[in-house]
Scaffold this active site. Structure first.
Site, PDB file in Angstrom:
ATOM      1  N   SER A 162       0.836  -1.200   0.000  1.00  0.00           N
ATOM      2  CA  SER A 162       0.000   0.000   0.000  1.00  0.00           C
ATOM      3  C   SER A 162       0.873   1.254   0.000  1.00  0.00           C
ATOM      4  CB  SER A 162      -0.954  -0.039   1.202  1.00  0.00           C
ATOM      5  OG  SER A 162      -1.952   0.939   1.097  1.00  0.00           O
ATOM      6  N   GLU A 270      -2.355  -2.254  -8.359  1.00  0.00           N
ATOM      7  CA  GLU A 270      -3.538  -2.516  -7.526  1.00  0.00           C
ATOM      8  C   GLU A 270      -3.855  -1.255  -6.746  1.00  0.00           C
ATOM      9  OE1 GLU A 270      -3.909  -3.043  -3.858  1.00  0.00           O
ATOM     10  OE2 GLU A 270      -2.036  -1.938  -3.677  1.00  0.00           O
ATOM     11  N   HIS A 335      -4.814  -5.154  -1.734  1.00  0.00           N
ATOM     12  CA  HIS A 335      -5.670  -4.963  -0.573  1.00  0.00           C
ATOM     13  C   HIS A 335      -6.744  -6.053  -0.511  1.00  0.00           C
ATOM     14  CE1 HIS A 335      -3.834  -0.958  -0.921  1.00  0.00           C
ATOM     15  NE2 HIS A 335      -4.143  -0.785   0.359  1.00  0.00           N
TER      16      HIS A 335
END
Length: 378
Positions: A162, A270, A335
């Protein structure tokens, strides 16, 4: 990289990286060295370069690392809380960081430069990693990397996902090492510890087991093979893996920490909580910046809470299809509950045969996105 002790394994090709020490310095060409695999008993330092970790979740995630046989120690400032803006009393309802930028950077740097530490694991994502970059002593980090790479064990590991994409990009480019993109202690790993005896975990057992097994394989050694669900453009590609969370990759564009164009690379993308139009806008930004020029292939991970999956596929096909390279969607990384671990910078094969009717679906490379184990790894 051989587990049990050989020299660092270099990934084919070079990267044009800024000289360490000063942002935006003179370009430097260097090989990417694969990180050394972990062994039971290795020390890993858990630091928080982004948002603050909940104490109970951080401890639960560290317990999972210890169950893997690792000696997990927590950084000095990992549980700190400060406001996003000017220093002052912490305000309820305001965004918080895990300590000041200088303190978060100090924890990260101390762990990376500590010869007793074999991996630096980020506690969680959130926001704040880009603010840490200017506070790091890149000369010291590079010296520590070179010292580790020259040892029998090879380079140490930076692990997280992330928001940590910012660190992956900077470490990969400036230090010339592969890094580990995957689940974090105060994130999904905190949910993988022992459950209460009366808890119903049947629905999550498969996902949790795959996440933990994927982390173990990526860190301790083995071939990582992640099947995709559908191909947006068929084909087969080979090249080092790059990428991460889309919003962080675009946030780095135009900064001294932006990685070079992904020519010859397989690009993993992503994100979470981004509407399809924002995903479209960020893809356009990557394309207009030249970041995706001559990419070898695209692997699309999870897109949790990013709108209608059909609309997203339409966006991906429209923006990425004209690149003329294989595009595989549904890779279980990013995620959400499916958080497999990827070694960014490692040699990879992207093959859509398994989801497009190919006859060699049983072959290892047909597992969609495959990262080969370093030579001699257990």
């Amino acid at each position: 990289m051989r587990s049990g002790g050989a020299r660092a394994e270099a990934v084919e090709g070079t990267a044009d990286a800024p000289a360490v020490g000063m942002p935006g310095g003179r370009p430097r060409t260097r090989h990417t060295r694969r990180y050394g695999r972990l062994r039971p008993g290795d020390r890993v330092a858990v630091v928080a370069p982004s948002g603050p970790a909940a104490p109970a979740r951080l401890e639960a995630g560290c317990a999972v690392l210890r169950d893997l046989g690792l000696d997990a120690v927590v950084g000095k400032h990992a549980l700190d809380r400060v406001n996003l803006g000017a220093p002052g009393p912490v305000r309820d309802g305001w965004h918080r960081l895990a300590g000041s930028d200088a303190d978060r950077a100090a924890d990260l740097q101390a762990a990376w430069c500590d010869p007793r530490v074999r991996a630096v694991v980020c506690a969680r994502g959130g926001y704040g990693a880009t603010r840490v970059l200017d506070h790091l002593d890149w000369d010291a980090l590079r010296a520590a990397s070179d010292e580790a790479a020259g040892s029998a064990r090879g380079p140490k590991i930076l692990h997280g996902s992330s928001d940590v994409t910012a660190l992956h990009a900077a470490f990969g480019t400036r230090l010339g090492v592969t890094t580990s993109f995957g689940p974090m202690p105060a994130g999904v790993l905190a949910d993988l510890g022992p459950a209460p005896a009366d808890a119903d975990t049947s629905a999550d057992a498969g996902e949790g087991s795959a996440t933990l097994d994927g982390l173990r394989t990526a860190l301790f050694g083995g071939t990582v093979a992640l099947p995709g669900t559908h191909a947006l453009r068929p084909g087969r590609a080979e090249g080092p893996l790059t990428g991460g969370t889309l919003s962080l990759l675009t946030a780095l564009l135009g900064t001294p920490y932006a990685p070079p164009p992904a020519a010859g690379h397989i690009v993993f993308l992503e994100d979470v909580d981004e509407a399809p139009y924002r995903v479209d806008r960020m893809l356009v930004q990557l394309l207009q910046s030249g970041r995706l020029d001559a990419a070898a292939g695209i692997a699309l991970g999870t897109w949790r809470n990013c709108g209608d999956p059909e609309e997203l596929d339409s966006v991906f096909a429209a923006r990425l299809g004209p690149l003329g390279v294989p595009v595989l969607a549904g890779v279980p990384a990013g995620h959400g509950p499916h958080q497999r671990t990827l070694e960014l910078g490692a040699p990879a094969v992207l093959d859509t045969a398994a989801v497009t009717g190919g006859t060699d679906a049983a072959a290892p490379d047909a597992a969609a996105l495959t990262l080969r184990a370093p030579g001699g790894a257990r």
